[in-house]
Design an enzyme around this catalytic site. Sequence first.
Site, PDB file in Angstrom:
ATOM      1  N   HIS A 185      -7.880  -1.161   6.363  1.00  0.00           N
ATOM      2  CA  HIS A 185      -8.216  -2.462   6.958  1.00  0.00           C
ATOM      3  C   HIS A 185      -8.899  -3.340   5.908  1.00  0.00           C
ATOM      4  O   HIS A 185      -9.770  -2.859   5.171  1.00  0.00           O
ATOM      5  CB  HIS A 185      -9.144  -2.257   8.154  1.00  0.00           C
ATOM      6  CG  HIS A 185      -9.491  -3.530   8.855  1.00  0.00           C
ATOM      7  ND1 HIS A 185      -8.624  -4.159   9.718  1.00  0.00           N
ATOM      8  CD2 HIS A 185     -10.607  -4.307   8.807  1.00  0.00           C
ATOM      9  CE1 HIS A 185      -9.188  -5.255  10.186  1.00  0.00           C
ATOM     10  NE2 HIS A 185     -10.388  -5.367   9.645  1.00  0.00           N
TER      11      HIS A 185
ATOM     12  N   ASN B 202       0.825  -1.209   0.000  1.00  0.00           N
ATOM     13  CA  ASN B 202       0.000   0.000   0.000  1.00  0.00           C
ATOM     14  C   ASN B 202       0.858   1.258   0.000  1.00  0.00           C
ATOM     15  O   ASN B 202       0.475   2.282  -0.576  1.00  0.00           O
ATOM     16  CB  ASN B 202      -0.952  -0.014   1.199  1.00  0.00           C
ATOM     17  CG  ASN B 202      -2.258  -0.713   0.887  1.00  0.00           C
ATOM     18  OD1 ASN B 202      -2.932  -0.371  -0.083  1.00  0.00           O
ATOM     19  ND2 ASN B 202      -2.615  -1.706   1.678  1.00  0.00           N
TER      20      ASN B 202
ATOM     21  N   THR C  18      -8.969   5.373  16.048  1.00  0.00           N
ATOM     22  CA  THR C  18      -9.316   5.769  17.408  1.00  0.00           C
ATOM     23  C   THR C  18      -8.824   4.683  18.356  1.00  0.00           C
ATOM     24  O   THR C  18      -8.319   3.638  17.922  1.00  0.00           O
ATOM     25  CB  THR C  18     -10.837   5.942  17.569  1.00  0.00           C
ATOM     26  OG1 THR C  18     -11.476   4.669  17.375  1.00  0.00           O
ATOM     27  CG2 THR C  18     -11.380   6.952  16.577  1.00  0.00           C
TER      28      THR C  18
ATOM     29  N   ILE D  41      -0.853  -3.252  17.574  1.00  0.00           N
ATOM     30  CA  ILE D  41      -1.976  -2.582  18.238  1.00  0.00           C
ATOM     31  C   ILE D  41      -1.408  -1.415  19.036  1.00  0.00           C
ATOM     32  O   ILE D  41      -0.514  -1.593  19.865  1.00  0.00           O
ATOM     33  CB  ILE D  41      -2.733  -3.552  19.154  1.00  0.00           C
ATOM     34  CG1 ILE D  41      -3.390  -4.660  18.322  1.00  0.00           C
ATOM     35  CG2 ILE D  41      -3.793  -2.800  19.961  1.00  0.00           C
ATOM     36  CD1 ILE D  41      -4.078  -5.724  19.149  1.00  0.00           C
TER      37      ILE D  41
END
Length: 212
Positions: free
Chosen positions: A105, A14, A137, A88
């Site tokens: 995602h 990407n 978020t 994460i």
Amino acid sequence: MKKIVILISGRGSNMQALLAAKPGCTIAAVISNRADAGGLAFAQSHGIATAVVAHRDHPDRESFDAELARVIDGFAPDFVILAGFMRILTAGFVNHYQGRLINIHPSLLPAYTGLHTHARALADGVKIHGCTVHFVTADLDHGPIIIQAAVPVLENDTEDTLAARILNEEHRIFPQAIRWLCTDQIELNSAGRVINRANTSVNAALISPALE
């Protein structure tokens, strides 16, 4: 011109799509949590600064995220782009970049958050799957959606064939989302809603709640 820092953990396909699309911004750096990430060499070959912040060098997520933020902030980016960054992030890190942290995602969020999205979609027998670009978020994979693209799930699909078709869509919508951001056509307002000032006729094939 806006500046972005891109975070990767692997080959960075990407990231490569962003470079090829020339999305109206300066790529200040590519940073990885893995020294062996293939995308680092690609970035270097294009004259882009790179850095490694190895998560294994830190005893916990908080210390890793603190060092990662320190390195990112050294490049003073307008936006931080997660392009296959497989970590994460803590709430403190996410809040530090509120409204400036973007992820892609491989599912049509809010469906199939987390990992193994294609296998789970096939196991459930869904007919439509896809990908999502969203603001990050502290709630994992639940941030406000910028743009999505959908693909049909075919009867003979495997995890690999479905993933390949969705990756093609990722490479299409990710540069579009970053272009919107870098040209001030997208922003996250104080209420946590995506404001899109882009031309709504940009591409009817793109599914975008922000354009509704």
